[in-house]
Write an enzyme that holds these catalytic residues in place. Structure first.
Site, short mmCIF file in Angstrom:
data_model
loop_
_atom_site.label_atom_id
_atom_site.label_comp_id
_atom_site.label_asym_id
_atom_site.label_seq_id
_atom_site.Cartn_x
_atom_site.Cartn_y
_atom_site.Cartn_z
N SER A 135 -141.58 33.74 -10.23
CA SER A 135 -140.89 34.95 -9.72
C SER A 135 -139.83 35.35 -10.72
CB SER A 135 -140.23 34.65 -8.38
OG SER A 135 -139.36 35.71 -8.02
N TYR A 148 -135.77 28.85 -2.77
CA TYR A 148 -136.94 29.52 -3.37
C TYR A 148 -136.82 29.52 -4.89
CZ TYR A 148 -140.28 33.40 -4.16
OH TYR A 148 -141.32 34.20 -4.58
P1 NAI Z 1 -147.97 36.40 1.02
O1 NAI Z 1 -147.05 35.69 1.98
O2 NAI Z 1 -148.38 37.80 1.33
O3 NAI Z 1 -149.31 35.54 0.80
C1 NAI Z 1 -149.25 34.17 0.54
C2 NAI Z 1 -150.60 33.56 0.87
O4 NAI Z 1 -150.49 32.15 0.60
C3 NAI Z 1 -150.98 33.72 2.33
O5 NAI Z 1 -152.33 34.13 2.44
C4 NAI Z 1 -150.77 32.32 2.90
O6 NAI Z 1 -151.64 32.01 4.01
C5 NAI Z 1 -151.05 31.45 1.69
N1 NAI Z 1 -150.46 30.13 1.81
C6 NAI Z 1 -149.17 29.84 2.12
N2 NAI Z 1 -149.01 28.52 2.21
C7 NAI Z 1 -150.21 27.96 1.94
C8 NAI Z 1 -150.68 26.63 1.89
N3 NAI Z 1 -149.87 25.59 2.16
N4 NAI Z 1 -151.97 26.41 1.57
C9 NAI Z 1 -152.81 27.45 1.31
N5 NAI Z 1 -152.42 28.72 1.36
C10 NAI Z 1 -151.14 28.98 1.68
O7 NAI Z 1 -147.23 36.29 -0.38
P2 NAI Z 1 -147.38 37.16 -1.74
O8 NAI Z 1 -146.29 38.16 -1.74
O9 NAI Z 1 -148.77 37.57 -1.94
O10 NAI Z 1 -146.95 36.03 -2.78
C11 NAI Z 1 -147.89 35.30 -3.56
C12 NAI Z 1 -147.12 34.52 -4.60
O11 NAI Z 1 -146.33 35.42 -5.39
C13 NAI Z 1 -146.14 33.51 -4.01
O12 NAI Z 1 -146.13 32.34 -4.83
C14 NAI Z 1 -144.80 34.23 -4.10
O13 NAI Z 1 -143.71 33.34 -4.16
C15 NAI Z 1 -144.98 35.00 -5.39
N6 NAI Z 1 -144.11 36.15 -5.54
C16 NAI Z 1 -144.14 37.18 -4.62
C17 NAI Z 1 -143.30 38.29 -4.79
C18 NAI Z 1 -143.27 39.44 -3.84
O14 NAI Z 1 -142.36 40.28 -3.96
N7 NAI Z 1 -144.19 39.56 -2.90
C19 NAI Z 1 -142.37 38.36 -5.95
C20 NAI Z 1 -142.44 37.23 -6.83
C21 NAI Z 1 -143.27 36.17 -6.63
#
Ligand code: NAI
Length: 247
Positions: A135, A148
Site C-alpha cells: 500500500s 495495517y
Molecule cells: P477487499 O476487502 O475488497 O477484498 C479482499 C479480498 O481478500 C476479499 O475477497 C476477501 O474475502 C479476501 N480475503 C481476506 N482475507 C482472506 C483470507 N484469510 N484468505 C483468503 N482470502 C481472504 O480488498 P481490496 O481493496 O480489493 O484489497 C486487496 C489488497 O489491496 C489488500 O491487500 C489491500 O490491503 C490492498 N490495498 C487496497 C487499497 C484500497 O484502497 N482498496 C489500497 C492499498 C492496498
C-alpha cells in the site's frame, strides 16, 4: 490446448476488488487463472479463459498446503503468484487489540509468507514471478492505521528479501503499492456508502491525476510485472497511486 502449456497465475483474495480485477486481467492476457479466496468467487473472465476457484483461507497453513497441492495436480505448474488477499483495520495505537493484531498480521503477513513458501518450489521450476500487494500508505500513513502500515511494511521488506534470495533461481519478486482504490475494503471497517462516497470525493481532489484508483489500474501494473516485459525487474516497490506520493 495442452493442460500444462498455458502459464498459470494464482491470485489470492480474488473474489472481489483488486484481486478479482487481477484475475480477470491475467485471464485476458492468456494465463490460466487460479483464484483463491475464503469467500465465494463469481467469475467475470474473458471467454475461453481457463480458470478454477479454490476455497482457501490463507491464514491456515494446512489449507494452503492442501490447496497448492491441488493446484499442481490440476494444472501441473505455477508461473505467477499474486499475494493480494489482505485486511484493513483502523484503531488508535492505544486501542489496538490482540485480536486485530492477530487478524491483520495473520492475513497480510503470515498469509503472504505461507502462500509464498508453499508455491516457491513450483515458481523455481517455472522461473516465475511473485507480486505482493502492499500500500502507498506504508510510506505515507495517516493516524489510526499503524497496524495495517506495520503489516504492509513487513510485506515490502519480505519482498526485498525474496528478490535477493530467489534471483539466482530466476524467480522475480516485486510489490505494487496502490493508493486509494474503489473497492469494498472500507466497508469492512464499518463505513457506509454515503461516507465512502464523501471520502472518495475528498480524496479525488488530493490526487494530482484528479481521481482515486480503480481495481483495473492495479491489475494493469500486476499484469506488466507478471509478463516477460518485466524480465529485469525484481525487488521493486512500485507505487500506483495517481501521483500523491510526489505531490
Ligand atoms: P477487499 O476487502 O475488497 O477484498 C479482499 C479480498 O481478500 C476479499 O475477497 C476477501 O474475502 C479476501 N480475503 C481476506 N482475507 C482472506 C483470507 N484469510 N484468505 C483468503 N482470502 C481472504 O480488498 P481490496 O481493496 O480489493 O484489497 C486487496 C489488497 O489491496 C489488500 O491487500 C489491500 O490491503 C490492498 N490495498 C487496497 C487499497 C484500497 O484502497 N482498496 C489500497 C492499498 C492496498
Amino acid at each position: 490446448m495442452k493442460r500444462a502449456a498455458r502459464r498459470v497465475a494464482i491470485v489470492t483474495g480474488a473474489a472481489r476488488g483488486i484481486g478479482r480485477a487481477c484475475a480477470e486481467r491475467l485471464g485476458a492476457d492468456g494465463f490460466a487463472i487460479v483464484a483463491l479466496d475464503r469467500a465465494p468467487i463469481r467469475w467475470r473472465v474473458a471467454r475461453g479463459c481457463v480458470r478454477r476457484a479454490y476455497a482457501c483461507d490463507i491464514q491456515d497453513a494446512a489449507q494452503v498446503r492442501r490447496t497448492v497441492r491441488a493446484v499442481l495436480a490440476d494444472f501441473g505448474r505455477i508461473d505467477v503468484l499474486v499475494n493480494n488477499a489482505g485486511v484493513y483495520r483502523e484503531a488508535p495505537v492505544a486501542r489496538t487489540t490482540r485480536a486485530d493484531i492477530d487478524h491483520v498480521l495473520g492475513v497480510n503477513v503470515i498469509g503472504t509468507i505461507t502462500m509464498t513458501a508453499a508455491c516457491v518450489g513450483a515458481l523455481k521450476k517455472s522461473k516465475g514471478a511473485i507480486v505482493n500487494i502492499s500500500s502507498a500508505l506504508s510510506s505515507r500513513p495517516y493516524p489510526t492505521i499503524s497496524l495495517y502500515v506495520a503489516a504492509k511494511g513487513a510485506i515490502e521488506a519480505y519482498t526485498r528479501a525474496l528478490a535477493v534470495e530467489l534471483a539466482p533461481a530466476g524467480v522475480r519478486a516485486n510489490a505494487v503499492l496502490p493508493g486509494l482504490i474503489k473497492t469494498d475494503m472500507f466497508k469492512t471497517v464499518g463505513y457506509d456508502d454515503a461516507f465512502i462516497a464523501a471520502e472518495i470525493a475528498k480524496w479525488s481532489k488530493l490526487y494530482p491525476l484528479g481521481r482515486v484508483g480503480e481495481p483495473r489500474d492495479i491489475a494493469a501494473a500486476v499484469a506488466y510485472i507478471a509478463s516477460s516485459k518485466a524480465a529485469w525487474m525484481t525487488g521493486a516497490m512500485w507505487p500506483v497511486e495517481g501521483g500523491k506520493l510526489v505531490a
